[in-house]
Design a protein around this motif. Structure first.
Motif, short mmCIF file in Angstrom:
data_model
loop_
_atom_site.label_atom_id
_atom_site.label_comp_id
_atom_site.label_asym_id
_atom_site.label_seq_id
_atom_site.Cartn_x
_atom_site.Cartn_y
_atom_site.Cartn_z
N VAL A 121 0.85 -1.19 0.00
CA VAL A 121 0.00 0.00 0.00
C VAL A 121 0.89 1.24 0.00
CG1 VAL A 121 -1.66 1.36 1.36
CG2 VAL A 121 -2.02 -1.10 1.04
N PHE A 122 1.90 1.25 0.85
CA PHE A 122 2.84 2.37 0.89
C PHE A 122 3.47 2.60 -0.48
CE2 PHE A 122 7.16 3.92 1.04
CZ PHE A 122 7.02 5.11 1.73
N ASN A 123 3.91 1.52 -1.14
CA ASN A 123 4.56 1.65 -2.45
C ASN A 123 3.64 2.30 -3.48
OD1 ASN A 123 7.05 0.62 -1.71
ND2 ASN A 123 6.46 -1.48 -2.20
N VAL A 124 2.39 1.90 -3.50
CA VAL A 124 1.43 2.49 -4.43
C VAL A 124 1.22 3.97 -4.10
CG1 VAL A 124 -1.00 2.50 -5.12
CG2 VAL A 124 0.26 0.34 -5.00
N VAL A 125 1.01 4.26 -2.83
CA VAL A 125 0.74 5.64 -2.41
C VAL A 125 1.97 6.52 -2.65
CG1 VAL A 125 0.24 7.10 -0.41
CG2 VAL A 125 -1.05 4.99 -0.77
N TYR A 126 3.16 5.99 -2.38
CA TYR A 126 4.37 6.78 -2.60
C TYR A 126 4.48 7.20 -4.07
CZ TYR A 126 9.16 8.20 -3.20
OH TYR A 126 10.28 8.93 -3.54
N ARG A 166 -3.52 6.38 -14.21
CA ARG A 166 -2.48 6.34 -13.18
C ARG A 166 -2.86 5.38 -12.06
NH1 ARG A 166 -1.27 11.35 -9.65
NH2 ARG A 166 -2.74 12.18 -11.16
N SER A 167 -4.11 5.41 -11.61
CA SER A 167 -4.50 4.53 -10.51
C SER A 167 -4.39 3.07 -10.92
CB SER A 167 -5.92 4.86 -10.02
OG SER A 167 -6.86 4.68 -11.04
N VAL A 168 -4.76 2.74 -12.15
CA VAL A 168 -4.65 1.35 -12.62
C VAL A 168 -3.20 0.91 -12.70
CG1 VAL A 168 -4.98 -0.18 -14.61
CG2 VAL A 168 -6.87 1.23 -13.80
N VAL A 169 -2.36 1.72 -13.32
CA VAL A 169 -0.97 1.30 -13.49
C VAL A 169 -0.26 1.20 -12.14
CG1 VAL A 169 0.23 3.51 -13.92
CG2 VAL A 169 0.99 1.45 -15.07
N MET A 170 -0.54 2.09 -11.20
CA MET A 170 0.08 2.02 -9.87
C MET A 170 -0.33 0.73 -9.15
SD MET A 170 2.09 4.61 -9.38
CE MET A 170 2.54 4.41 -11.09
N LEU A 171 -1.63 0.42 -9.22
CA LEU A 171 -2.08 -0.81 -8.56
C LEU A 171 -1.54 -2.05 -9.26
CD1 LEU A 171 -5.76 0.10 -7.63
CD2 LEU A 171 -3.84 -0.28 -6.08
N SER A 207 -4.54 -8.96 -7.76
CA SER A 207 -4.90 -9.55 -9.05
C SER A 207 -5.72 -8.53 -9.84
CB SER A 207 -5.74 -10.81 -8.84
OG SER A 207 -7.02 -10.47 -8.33
N THR A 208 -5.89 -8.80 -11.12
CA THR A 208 -6.70 -7.92 -11.97
C THR A 208 -8.12 -7.81 -11.41
OG1 THR A 208 -5.37 -8.44 -13.90
CG2 THR A 208 -7.59 -7.59 -14.32
N ALA A 209 -8.67 -8.92 -10.97
CA ALA A 209 -10.03 -8.91 -10.41
C ALA A 209 -10.09 -8.05 -9.15
CB ALA A 209 -10.48 -10.33 -10.10
N GLU A 210 -9.07 -8.13 -8.30
CA GLU A 210 -9.06 -7.33 -7.08
C GLU A 210 -8.88 -5.84 -7.39
OE1 GLU A 210 -7.26 -10.52 -3.87
OE2 GLU A 210 -5.89 -9.60 -5.32
N ILE A 211 -8.06 -5.54 -8.39
CA ILE A 211 -7.90 -4.14 -8.81
C ILE A 211 -9.22 -3.62 -9.36
CG2 ILE A 211 -6.74 -2.62 -10.47
CD1 ILE A 211 -4.26 -4.49 -10.13
N ALA A 212 -9.88 -4.43 -10.16
CA ALA A 212 -11.19 -4.04 -10.70
C ALA A 212 -12.16 -3.75 -9.56
CB ALA A 212 -11.73 -5.14 -11.60
N GLN A 213 -12.14 -4.59 -8.56
CA GLN A 213 -13.03 -4.40 -7.41
C GLN A 213 -12.65 -3.12 -6.65
OE1 GLN A 213 -12.98 -7.67 -4.68
NE2 GLN A 213 -14.93 -7.09 -3.76
#
Length: 172
Positions: A23-28, A122-127, A134-140
């Motif tokens: 989570v930190f890595n994505v937010v950073y 940006r939000s998709v590529v960061m996640l 997983s793709t499904a979890e990112i979609a959710q």
């Protein structure tokens, strides 16, 4: 004892141990500030804990990432507004003194390219790149169809490649 679908203290603690760094890595990479990324990561977990009675265990992982991204986006908007209305705003130092000039220039170019992406890309590529979801979890997490995750990631990567030149994936 918490009902089976409710987030228990033990599950929350295990979740924090496992997901705090991703989570930190994505937010950073959203905020480009270690201090703000730490604050947002902690705030996201505190919000999750406060909402634990309404959170289902099976949806908690995408939820923590969505919450963190929303908090980061809010911070970024607030930061941009502060810069817009402050006179003489100074740029943060983004590189340590021992970094070479070339590394500093590359870092700046990558940051500018990422920041130039539309928020939804940006939000998709960061996640995709930093969350481990997983793709499904990112979609959710983003409340979009899984196919949209893939197409937005492709669009984002193509835009980054146009801005930065060929992106080489490291082979491990």
């Amino acid at each position: 004892m918490a009902p089976p679908h409710e987030l228990s203290r033990a599950h929350f603690e295990a979740l924090y141990v496992r997901l705090e760094k991703p989570v930190f890595n994505v937010v950073y990479r959203w905020l480009w500030s270690t201090e703000e990324a730490r604050d947002v990561t902690q705030e996201a977990f505190v919000k999750l804990w406060d909402a634990r009675r309404r959170v289902r265990v099976e949806t908690v992982e995408p939820l923590i990432f969505r919450s963190a991204l929303n908090l980061a986006a809010n911070r970024l908007r607030a930061r941009k507004v502060r810069r817009l209305f402050s006179l003489g705003a100074t740029e943060e130092a983004h590189a340590s003194p021992h970094d070479s000039l070339e590394q500093q220039q590359r870092h700046r170019a990558v940051r500018q390219a990422v920041e130039a992406l539309p928020e939804k890309l940006r939000s998709v590529v960061m996640l995709c790149e930093f969350s481990g979801l997983s793709t499904a979890e990112i979609a959710q997490a983003l409340e979009i169809p899984p196919g949209t995750v893939g197409s937005r990631r492709s669009l984002a990567m193509a835009a980054l490649e146009r801005a930065l030149g060929p992106l080489h994936e490291e082979v491990s």
